[in-house]
Design a protein around this motif. Sequence first.
Motif, mmCIF file in Angstrom:
data_model
loop_
_atom_site.group_PDB
_atom_site.id
_atom_site.type_symbol
_atom_site.label_atom_id
_atom_site.label_comp_id
_atom_site.label_asym_id
_atom_site.label_seq_id
_atom_site.Cartn_x
_atom_site.Cartn_y
_atom_site.Cartn_z
ATOM 1 N N GLU A 244 0.662 -0.947 0.078
ATOM 2 C CA GLU A 244 -0.110 -0.312 0.061
ATOM 3 C C GLU A 244 0.879 1.725 -0.211
ATOM 4 N N GLY A 245 0.291 2.411 0.232
ATOM 5 C CA GLY A 245 0.798 3.614 0.293
ATOM 6 C C GLY A 245 1.596 4.225 -1.122
ATOM 7 N N ASN A 246 2.299 5.419 -1.235
ATOM 8 C CA ASN A 246 2.692 6.081 -2.036
ATOM 9 C C ASN A 246 3.503 5.534 -3.287
ATOM 10 N N GLY A 247 2.644 4.593 -3.655
ATOM 11 C CA GLY A 247 3.771 3.893 -4.959
ATOM 12 C C GLY A 247 5.273 2.849 -4.403
ATOM 13 N N VAL A 248 4.566 3.304 -2.533
ATOM 14 C CA VAL A 248 5.779 2.119 -2.193
ATOM 15 C C VAL A 248 5.476 1.096 -1.594
ATOM 16 N N GLU B 59 5.721 -1.998 1.952
ATOM 17 C CA GLU B 59 6.429 -2.122 3.304
ATOM 18 C C GLU B 59 6.932 -3.504 3.161
ATOM 19 N N GLU C 272 10.789 1.372 3.567
ATOM 20 C CA GLU C 272 9.928 1.185 2.691
ATOM 21 C C GLU C 272 11.149 1.525 1.097
ATOM 22 N N ARG D 133 10.337 1.437 -2.780
ATOM 23 C CA ARG D 133 9.319 2.154 -4.809
ATOM 24 C C ARG D 133 8.475 0.759 -4.885
ATOM 25 N N ARG D 134 7.167 1.283 -5.280
ATOM 26 C CA ARG D 134 7.028 -0.266 -5.659
ATOM 27 C C ARG D 134 7.907 -1.125 -6.916
ATOM 28 N N GLU E 217 13.414 5.634 -3.171
ATOM 29 C CA GLU E 217 13.539 5.650 -4.377
ATOM 30 C C GLU E 217 15.214 4.545 -4.513
#
Lengths: 313, 372
Positions: free
Chosen positions: B251-255, B257, B266, B268-269, B350
Amino acid sequence: MASVHAPQVEPQAPALSTGSATTPARRRRNVVPYVLLLPGMLWLVVFFVVPMITLASQSLQEGSVDQGYVFTGNVGVYGEALSQYWEQLVRSIGYAASATVLALLFGYPLAYFIAQKAGRWKNILLVLVIAPFFTSFLIRTLARQTILSDGGWVATAAKTTHVTDLLQLLRLTENDRLMASKFAVICGLTYNFLPFMILPLYASLERLDGRLVEAAGDLYASPREAFRHVTWPLSLPGVVAGTLLTFIPAAGDFINSKLLGNTNTVMIGQVIDAQFLRVLNYPLAAALSFVLLVLIVTLVAVYVRRAGTEELV
Amino acid sequence: MAGHESGDLRLAGISKQFEAFTAVHPLDLTVPAGSFFALLGPSGCGKTTTLRMVAGLEEPTGGRILIGDKDITDTRAYQRNVNTVFQSYALFPHMSVVDNVSFGLKRRGDKNADRKAKEALELVQLGEVARKRPSQLSGGMQQRVALARAIVNRPDVLLLDEPLGALDLKLRRQMQIELKRIQSEVGLTFIHVTHDQEEAMTMADTIAVMNSGRVEQLGDPATLYEHPRSTFVANFLGQSNLLRATVDRGEGNGVVEVTSHGHRLEVRRDHVPAGVRDIWLGVRPEKLRLGDSGGPNRLSGQVTDVSFTGVATQYLVRMPWGRELVVVQQNDGSGRARAGETVTISWAAEHGFALDASQDADAGAQLEDDHG
């Protein structure tokens, strides 16, 4: 290193004592090479320089065995030697050159194979190359006589395949025999001196870096061009050494022409042998020896110069 | 020479078997015309064998080699418009420098061979030694002669087999720049084989990292460095800190966990391979910051070693679970830590990358140390 420098660095050691400590050592070092040369030089003087002088003076003597020879400075014997035996001289050079070329043609591929492709068979093959040396020169030449003799399988095979006709056409033989011919003499010379050709060729081809041949192929040279431009020039030191080691003894050889030839294949070595030991004309024999020597040295000098050995190092 | 149409070099399923040993597994590779391509890997990875197959010095067990539309698989080395700069240089010792350089041109009957050879020597700044023998030149000069001898033929592909391996470090750096300059000047396709990752990254447009006869990853230097896809690439190209972690949720902002040794971190996805739960979380040493930068990724540990190199300082920081992380901090005037101090390390989401945890974390790491 450290132990050599130690006395010089020592502050207490005065300059004088340092100097006297190194000078004898340096002098000894300068003398050592000459001392080591001495036995060889002595050998050369006793067995080369002195006989050469004796031979030279003998060629200028006149007389006979019974009355003894006296030095008269008769230079005319050289003219006599040349005019009587120029044919045998030229023939000797011709036969020796033919045998050298044949030995090179047979020896080069063999040396190349042993040096570059034989792998673990290398040493065995090298032993086989020098194996003929285990028997004497004379025995080998006599064996040659048997091999080429009339009725032997080589002669029979040559006759049935008409090789004898071809040899006769090329004027290498005079009838349908193989023995007692130009062919047999040149064969004998080639065979006897082949190892002297192969060994120096092997030595220089063994050092040849295969990567250079690979690089030539990479630079658009066909296998044939790679040989011509890379392998051959790099093996020239071996070619020069091999041809000299074959040509020089072959030119003075007398056993092959004596045992395998006929009266039309007499070589100069045979003449010298006869003059010294049977006719007992020592001045003529000595003069012929000198003529042969000068002839060979001149030819070799021209050849070595043409081959440009100074560029080969 | 610009009109000389060469085309891309294509290796289609090329492989090489030496008795029981597979030097190169079936390999597909396209090298665009005019590019500077590097085959990078430790010794024995199959890179030189691949090169020799392209040169025609080794016969492939399977597959095809094409330049443009032309299949050259069955041609001999001397029939290929490909030239090699050998590791040993392989200069002809019995020829002058200029004769070495004009050798290839003369074999093809080029009437301007001598003039072109002299021009090529000018290009590598050796015009004044044209008449000398290779043995009279230094190693660096011989290297440039070998290069001139190859490029003078304007081959479709120029192969360089560890060409700088025999030079000392300073000369090597100099030649790297030189090679790059010459490549852009003549516009030929260069394929450079090397085990030196820095050399490959400095010069090549595209690098193929090879390991055990296979290409591990292919890409431009920056992509390989920032987004390695295997632990081998992560360790072989530069250094990497690898942390064992498990993916928690996406979940989260393109990241994504992840949890590593009880710490929530975290990434980056798009830096996480799909469908993997157990990962190695990797971060490059220079991406780590000493001190808290306020982001989500924070760890603390004890400084065990500090080495100052001038432009930067390298720290070894021991984590509570025993692993030491490498941190490289630019000498930008910020405060330095001392050995024994407890510090906080942080990095941005990132800057991390995730790799499948089934791989050996040390793959490719020691190998590089074997070479200088």
